[in-house]
Scaffold this motif. Structure first.
Motif, PDB file in Angstrom:
ATOM      1  N   ALA A 135       6.245  -0.323   5.800  1.00 40.24           N
ATOM      2  CA  ALA A 135       7.157  -0.337   4.503  1.00 40.24           C
ATOM      3  C   ALA A 135       6.694   0.819   3.635  1.00 40.24           C
ATOM      4  O   ALA A 135       5.393   0.956   3.627  1.00 40.24           O
ATOM      5  N   ILE A 136       7.605   1.442   2.947  1.00 42.80           N
ATOM      6  CA  ILE A 136       7.278   2.112   1.781  1.00 42.80           C
ATOM      7  C   ILE A 136       7.750   1.748   0.670  1.00 42.80           C
ATOM      8  O   ILE A 136       9.035   1.601   0.613  1.00 42.80           O
ATOM      9  N   PRO A 137       6.878   1.349  -0.669  1.00 38.22           N
ATOM     10  CA  PRO A 137       5.561   1.578  -0.750  1.00 38.22           C
ATOM     11  C   PRO A 137       4.821   0.497  -0.067  1.00 38.22           C
ATOM     12  O   PRO A 137       5.193  -0.749   0.054  1.00 38.22           O
ATOM     13  N   THR A 138       3.614   0.839   0.405  1.00 36.98           N
ATOM     14  CA  THR A 138       2.463  -0.232   0.938  1.00 36.98           C
ATOM     15  C   THR A 138       1.363  -0.122  -0.039  1.00 36.98           C
ATOM     16  O   THR A 138       1.006   1.137  -0.121  1.00 36.98           O
ATOM     17  N   VAL A 139       0.785  -1.129  -0.579  1.00 35.03           N
ATOM     18  CA  VAL A 139      -0.357  -1.009  -1.401  1.00 35.03           C
ATOM     19  C   VAL A 139      -1.793  -1.601  -0.589  1.00 35.03           C
ATOM     20  O   VAL A 139      -1.417  -2.815  -0.202  1.00 35.03           O
ATOM     21  N   VAL A 140      -2.889  -0.882  -0.599  1.00 36.69           N
ATOM     22  CA  VAL A 140      -3.824  -1.525   0.070  1.00 36.69           C
ATOM     23  C   VAL A 140      -5.089  -1.390  -0.865  1.00 36.69           C
ATOM     24  O   VAL A 140      -4.936  -0.300  -1.976  1.00 36.69           O
ATOM     25  N   ALA A 141      -6.248  -1.833  -0.604  1.00 39.26           N
ATOM     26  CA  ALA A 141      -7.413  -1.520  -1.645  1.00 39.26           C
ATOM     27  C   ALA A 141      -8.627  -1.280  -0.488  1.00 39.26           C
ATOM     28  O   ALA A 141      -8.609  -1.437   0.531  1.00 39.26           O
ATOM     29  N   LEU A 142      -9.481  -0.305  -1.034  1.00 37.12           N
ATOM     30  CA  LEU A 142     -10.624  -0.115  -0.445  1.00 37.12           C
ATOM     31  C   LEU A 142     -11.837  -0.610  -1.127  1.00 37.12           C
ATOM     32  O   LEU A 142     -12.067  -0.460  -2.685  1.00 37.12           O
ATOM     33  N   VAL A 143     -12.723  -1.316  -0.672  1.00 32.23           N
ATOM     34  CA  VAL A 143     -14.050  -2.090  -1.073  1.00 32.23           C
ATOM     35  C   VAL A 143     -15.407  -1.353  -0.483  1.00 32.23           C
ATOM     36  O   VAL A 143     -15.283  -1.766   0.839  1.00 32.23           O
ATOM     37  N   ALA A 144     -16.020  -0.351  -0.912  1.00 28.75           N
ATOM     38  CA  ALA A 144     -17.247  -0.097   0.180  1.00 28.75           C
ATOM     39  C   ALA A 144     -16.658   0.579   1.192  1.00 28.75           C
ATOM     40  O   ALA A 144     -17.302   0.665   2.220  1.00 28.75           O
ATOM     41  N   GLY A 145     -15.448   1.432   1.486  1.00 27.13           N
ATOM     42  CA  GLY A 145     -14.897   2.074   2.452  1.00 27.13           C
ATOM     43  C   GLY A 145     -14.211   1.303   3.487  1.00 27.13           C
ATOM     44  O   GLY A 145     -13.736   1.733   4.461  1.00 27.13           O
ATOM     45  N   GLN A 146     -14.072  -0.084   3.156  1.00 29.55           N
ATOM     46  CA  GLN A 146     -13.435  -0.983   3.818  1.00 29.55           C
ATOM     47  C   GLN A 146     -12.174  -1.588   3.346  1.00 29.55           C
ATOM     48  O   GLN A 146     -11.794  -1.560   2.083  1.00 29.55           O
ATOM     49  N   PRO A 147     -11.051  -1.659   4.349  1.00 33.02           N
ATOM     50  CA  PRO A 147      -9.748  -1.790   3.752  1.00 33.02           C
ATOM     51  C   PRO A 147      -9.415  -3.315   3.499  1.00 33.02           C
ATOM     52  O   PRO A 147      -9.988  -4.255   4.054  1.00 33.02           O
ATOM     53  N   VAL A 148      -8.707  -3.477   2.285  1.00 32.26           N
ATOM     54  CA  VAL A 148      -8.228  -4.835   2.043  1.00 32.26           C
ATOM     55  C   VAL A 148      -6.750  -4.845   1.790  1.00 32.26           C
ATOM     56  O   VAL A 148      -6.110  -4.089   0.820  1.00 32.26           O
ATOM     57  N   PRO A 149      -5.958  -5.461   2.864  1.00 29.74           N
ATOM     58  CA  PRO A 149      -4.525  -5.384   2.480  1.00 29.74           C
ATOM     59  C   PRO A 149      -3.913  -6.299   0.910  1.00 29.74           C
ATOM     60  O   PRO A 149      -4.933  -7.307   0.764  1.00 29.74           O
ATOM     61  N   LEU A 150      -3.074  -5.638   0.464  1.00 30.76           N
ATOM     62  CA  LEU A 150      -2.615  -6.219  -0.760  1.00 30.76           C
ATOM     63  C   LEU A 150      -1.212  -6.777  -0.560  1.00 30.76           C
ATOM     64  O   LEU A 150      -1.013  -7.824  -0.405  1.00 30.76           O
ATOM     65  N   PHE A 151      -0.247  -5.607  -0.639  1.00 31.23           N
ATOM     66  CA  PHE A 151       1.197  -6.123  -0.454  1.00 31.23           C
ATOM     67  C   PHE A 151       1.795  -4.968   0.052  1.00 31.23           C
ATOM     68  O   PHE A 151       1.566  -3.745  -0.317  1.00 31.23           O
ATOM     69  N   ALA A 152       3.464  -5.123   0.616  1.00 33.00           N
ATOM     70  CA  ALA A 152       4.206  -3.992   0.501  1.00 33.00           C
ATOM     71  C   ALA A 152       5.588  -4.275  -0.267  1.00 33.00           C
ATOM     72  O   ALA A 152       5.535  -5.361  -0.543  1.00 33.00           O
ATOM     73  N   GLY A 153       6.234  -3.177  -0.605  1.00 39.32           N
ATOM     74  CA  GLY A 153       7.268  -3.192  -1.601  1.00 39.32           C
ATOM     75  C   GLY A 153       6.948  -3.481  -2.985  1.00 39.32           C
ATOM     76  O   GLY A 153       5.741  -3.550  -3.567  1.00 39.32           O
ATOM     77  N   GLU A 154       7.768  -3.850  -3.867  1.00 40.58           N
ATOM     78  CA  GLU A 154       7.627  -4.161  -5.406  1.00 40.58           C
ATOM     79  C   GLU A 154       7.102  -5.530  -5.611  1.00 40.58           C
ATOM     80  O   GLU A 154       7.371  -6.464  -4.656  1.00 40.58           O
ATOM     81  N   GLN A 155       6.098  -5.600  -6.335  1.00 39.60           N
ATOM     82  CA  GLN A 155       5.925  -6.921  -7.031  1.00 39.60           C
ATOM     83  C   GLN A 155       5.657  -7.088  -8.454  1.00 39.60           C
ATOM     84  O   GLN A 155       5.602  -6.005  -9.174  1.00 39.60           O
ATOM     85  N   PRO A 156       5.920  -8.210  -9.123  1.00 41.91           N
ATOM     86  CA  PRO A 156       5.907  -8.207 -10.693  1.00 41.91           C
ATOM     87  C   PRO A 156       4.564  -7.976 -11.173  1.00 41.91           C
ATOM     88  O   PRO A 156       3.602  -8.124 -10.416  1.00 41.91           O
ATOM     89  N   ASP A 157       4.563  -7.391 -12.434  1.00 43.69           N
ATOM     90  CA  ASP A 157       3.136  -7.245 -12.917  1.00 43.69           C
ATOM     91  C   ASP A 157       2.327  -8.259 -12.981  1.00 43.69           C
ATOM     92  O   ASP A 157       0.981  -7.830 -12.697  1.00 43.69           O
ATOM     93  N   ASP A 158       2.827  -9.457 -13.099  1.00 44.13           N
ATOM     94  CA  ASP A 158       1.812 -10.524 -13.271  1.00 44.13           C
ATOM     95  C   ASP A 158       1.035 -10.788 -12.051  1.00 44.13           C
ATOM     96  O   ASP A 158      -0.112 -11.131 -11.793  1.00 44.13           O
ATOM     97  N   VAL A 159       1.737 -10.609 -10.801  1.00 45.14           N
ATOM     98  CA  VAL A 159       1.296 -10.729  -9.671  1.00 45.14           C
ATOM     99  C   VAL A 159       0.320  -9.604  -9.121  1.00 45.14           C
ATOM    100  O   VAL A 159      -0.901  -9.962  -8.755  1.00 45.14           O
ATOM    101  N   ILE A 160       0.662  -8.276  -9.672  1.00 46.10           N
ATOM    102  CA  ILE A 160      -0.106  -7.248  -9.491  1.00 46.10           C
ATOM    103  C   ILE A 160      -1.442  -7.351 -10.355  1.00 46.10           C
ATOM    104  O   ILE A 160      -2.559  -7.373  -9.768  1.00 46.10           O
ATOM    105  N   SER A 161      -1.357  -7.919 -11.397  1.00 43.95           N
ATOM    106  CA  SER A 161      -2.581  -8.050 -12.284  1.00 43.95           C
ATOM    107  C   SER A 161      -3.472  -8.994 -11.826  1.00 43.95           C
ATOM    108  O   SER A 161      -4.516  -8.970 -11.938  1.00 43.95           O
TER     109      SER A 161
END
Length: 316
Positions: free
Chosen positions: A115-141
């Protein structure tokens, strides 16, 4: 309910970033647009298929939040604003990399974005899934706080200084990073130009000079994997494996692809399921490949321990 960060799909070893896993076509750089994030310092950057190597490298210093967005998606444009605000609030301890999904098909495929948007993270070049779609600011924080903790656990806790201004003319501050040992730097430079044979030679020299250099051992295993995948596409590898279930070479290719994408359990299960039906030469090849992939994933990884036990039961 707040969403915890799932476990990363691949071990955070920090020896070599698994970039260039499949052959990438040249794509135009994503232009700056009205809805793209501002480029103040290096806290917020734009990226695409061809420029993603720099993002991978940056994730060795600070965790990077990668947002796959699209100009046609109002939801993703709204989310980008929230992500930028919350990343900037971390004072350079996180970076946001925004990739236009329409201009970054390889990234969409690599991160398995459904889905778009999709948000992931990278730590030391390796992926960490976060979430897809919108999320409230407090969840993202909350997710960002967990991401910072994960980065600290893996030695990725640097800070990027923002430029003096928020506009495009603001001078980016380069991250301070400890220099690599000379042979490791030689290997990394070779990987950047996709000369995997030269990278492997540098790691072998490092291992000869210091047999206890575990990062060189892991680096060599990962470079070998990159070399085997170079010039091959996802579709080619998976089609060949599906067409030849008894073709060991094709199965080994798809195992490499699965490990590179974080599907470690699937990769190990494929090889260990095949193992009893192989002849002596085939079993030897599978054992050798498993031992090498154990280094890629990380010898202290629980999935490696499970696969080792299963292999031992098949051998003895």
């Amino acid at each position: 309910m707040k969403n915890p960060i799932p476990p990363s799909g691949a071990a955070l070893r920090g020896a070599v970033d698994l970039s260039a896993l499949v052959q990438r076509q040249e794509a135009p750089a994503a232009p700056s647009g009205a809805h793209a994030p501002a480029a103040g310092g290096r806290i917020v950057v734009e990226t695409d298929d061809t420029g993603f190597g720099a993002v991978l490298e940056l994730s060795r210093t600070v965790p990077v939040v990668v947002a796959l967005w699209a100009s046609w998606s109002e939801q993703s444009k709204t989310l980008l604003g929230s992500l930028e605000r919350l990343v900037r609030a971390r004072d350079g301890r996180l970076v946001l990399a925004a990739a236009d999904a329409d201009r970054s098909p390889q990234l969409v495929q690599a991160f398995q974005a459904q889905a778009i948007p999709t948000v992931v993270a990278l730590v030391a070049g390796q992926p960490v899934p976060l979430f897809a779609g919108e999320q409230p600011d407090d969840v993202i924080s909350d997710l960002f706080d967990q991401l910072l903790e994960l980065g600290a656990q893996h030695g990725v806790s640097g800070r990027i200084e923002q430029g003096d201004g928020e506009g495009e003319d603001a001078a980016p501050a380069e991250p301070a990073e400890a220099p690599l040992p000379p042979l490791h730097q030689e290997a990394y430079d070779a990987i950047e130009r996709r000369d995997y044979a030269a990278a492997a030679a540098a790691y072998r020299t490092a291992m000869a000079q210091d047999p206890r250099d575990t990062l060189a051992v892991a680096g060599l295993a990962q470079v070998n994997l990159l070399g085997r995948l170079a010039g091959k596409t996802l579709d080619e590898i998976r089609s060949a494996a599906a067409a030849g279930p008894d073709d060991l070479a094709a199965q080994l290719d798809v195992v490499d692809l699965d490990v590179s994408g974080g599907h470690v359990d699937d990769a190990f299960d494929r090889l260990l399921t095949m193992f009893p039906s192989l002849d002596a030469d085939g079993q030897k090849l599978v054992r050798e490949r498993l031992v090498e992939l154990f280094e890629v994933v990380g010898t202290d990884d629980a999935r490696v321990a499970t696969a080792r036990r299963r292999l031992a039961s098949l051998l003895y």
